[in-house]
Design an enzyme around this catalytic site. Structure first.
Site, PDB file in Angstrom:
ATOM      1  N   HIS A 163     -29.083  16.191 -23.511  1.00  0.00           N
ATOM      2  CA  HIS A 163     -28.118  16.371 -22.420  1.00  0.00           C
ATOM      3  C   HIS A 163     -27.733  15.018 -21.805  1.00  0.00           C
ATOM      4  O   HIS A 163     -27.773  14.848 -20.580  1.00  0.00           O
ATOM      5  CB  HIS A 163     -28.695  17.297 -21.353  1.00  0.00           C
ATOM      6  CG  HIS A 163     -27.657  18.018 -20.533  1.00  0.00           C
ATOM      7  ND1 HIS A 163     -26.757  17.355 -19.732  1.00  0.00           N
ATOM      8  CD2 HIS A 163     -27.394  19.336 -20.393  1.00  0.00           C
ATOM      9  CE1 HIS A 163     -25.977  18.240 -19.119  1.00  0.00           C
ATOM     10  NE2 HIS A 163     -26.344  19.451 -19.509  1.00  0.00           N
ATOM     11  N   GLU A 269     -22.664  18.026 -25.609  1.00  0.00           N
ATOM     12  CA  GLU A 269     -23.916  18.663 -25.990  1.00  0.00           C
ATOM     13  C   GLU A 269     -23.748  19.470 -27.277  1.00  0.00           C
ATOM     14  O   GLU A 269     -23.253  20.602 -27.247  1.00  0.00           O
ATOM     15  CB  GLU A 269     -24.382  19.602 -24.878  1.00  0.00           C
ATOM     16  CG  GLU A 269     -24.453  18.974 -23.500  1.00  0.00           C
ATOM     17  CD  GLU A 269     -24.404  20.024 -22.409  1.00  0.00           C
ATOM     18  OE1 GLU A 269     -25.218  20.980 -22.467  1.00  0.00           O
ATOM     19  OE2 GLU A 269     -23.553  19.910 -21.503  1.00  0.00           O
TER      20      GLU A 269
END
Length: 304
Positions: A163, A269
């Site tokens: 992330h 992501e």
């Protein structure tokens, strides 16, 4: 070259090869820094407390399951499990404590590679099965590569990801960067950011099929057409992301909190489609005993 040091009470590692330099840490198996030709490409915190207390998953590994699962409900072989509801009515990024809050064991595994290992007990955040997860960061042939693996002793749900928030320019607004996402379709969501199940054609503001500035707020998943997920250009450099995950979430950081601010970085992501356990036609996150779950993410840099 790999150097081992400390980041508060956690071990941290510096990996250097050619024009690439990484700093990674045992807290959340986090990517603290990624530099190309001396330029920082991600945002982060200066202290471990920032990562421990932050709510934005900056640079950390999100799991066991990255993104949202509606109502936190999953069914495996006819048995229902209730996961943490930590995002309103829904489950987000692994619940509590989540992979990002855990202390992973780091070890050097090559001239330019570090592997982090975490043992997640059955019942954590509601997930069945004892899981062993690994994340390996390496620089190889001028490419930054992450390999994520998982093994379990009972059927479970497993699909973590990284992330990191990117800012290739170092400027206050990262959203001037030009982005191309190699996807013809996206996943529309409801008011709780749960996919409706529709696969919509990318149109208008969602059309990133050719390079263009981001310049807007997004928290959306795109269904990838191949392993070359996206390209970012800014500040005289280009970054490509390659992966075998089927989807890419673009989050432009509208919810970033001090010491960071909205738009200072954007997350890209690679992941399974959000809420995939409720959509059997999509790639599933089911991991069984005797199997090894494995996905990779690569970052390719060049000057332009």
């Amino acid at each position: 070259m790999v150097e081992c040091g400390s980041f508060g009470s956690y071990r941290a590692f510096r990996i250097v090869s050619g024009e690439l330099e990484l700093r990674v840490c045992e807290l959340g198996a986090s990517l603290l820094s990624m530099k190309f030709a001396g330029q920082e490409c991600v945002i982060g915190y200066d202290t471990p407390e920032g990562y421990e207390q932050g709510k934005n998953f900056i640079g950390m590994i999100a799991g066991r399951y990255a993104n949202r699962i509606a109502r936190g409900e999953v069914s495996i072989d006819g048995t229902s499990y209730q996961l943490d509801r930590n995002d309103g009515n829904n489950h987000l990024h692994g619940g509590y404590p989540g992979f990002h809050r855990c202390h992973w064991a780091g070890e050097v595994v090559g001239e330019s590679a570090v592997r982090f290992t975490l043992h997640s007990p059955a019942g954590e955040a509601g997930y069945p099965g004892n899981v062993t997860a690994t994340v390996t960061y390496r620089i190889e042939n001028g490419v930054v590569r992450l390999d994520l693996t998982g093994e379990t002793d009972a059927p479970t749900v497993f699909a973590p990801t990284t992330h990191s928030y990117f800012n290739l320019s170092g400027k206050e607004n990262a959203l001037d960067a030009a982005l191309c996402i190699h996807a013809e379709r996206r996943l529309p969501v409801d008011e709780e950011l749960i996919p409706t199940g529709e696969l919509a054609a990318v149109e208008g503001r969602y059309d990133f099929r050719t390079l263009r500035p981001i310049r807007g707020w997004y928290d959306d998943a795109f269904l990838l057409d191949g392993t070359h997920a996206c390209t970012v250009q800014d500040n005289g450099m280009e970054m490509q992301i390659h992966t075998d995950y089927p989807a890419l979430q673009l989050y432009t950081g509208e919810g970033l909190t001090p010491p960071h601010h909205p738009g200072e970085g954007f997350a890209l992501e690679p992941e399974l489609c959000p809420d995939s356990p409720h959509h059997p036609d999509w790639e599933q996150p089911l991991l069984r005993p005797g199997e090894q779950w494995h996905k990779y993410i690569e970052y390719h840099y060049r000057k332009i």
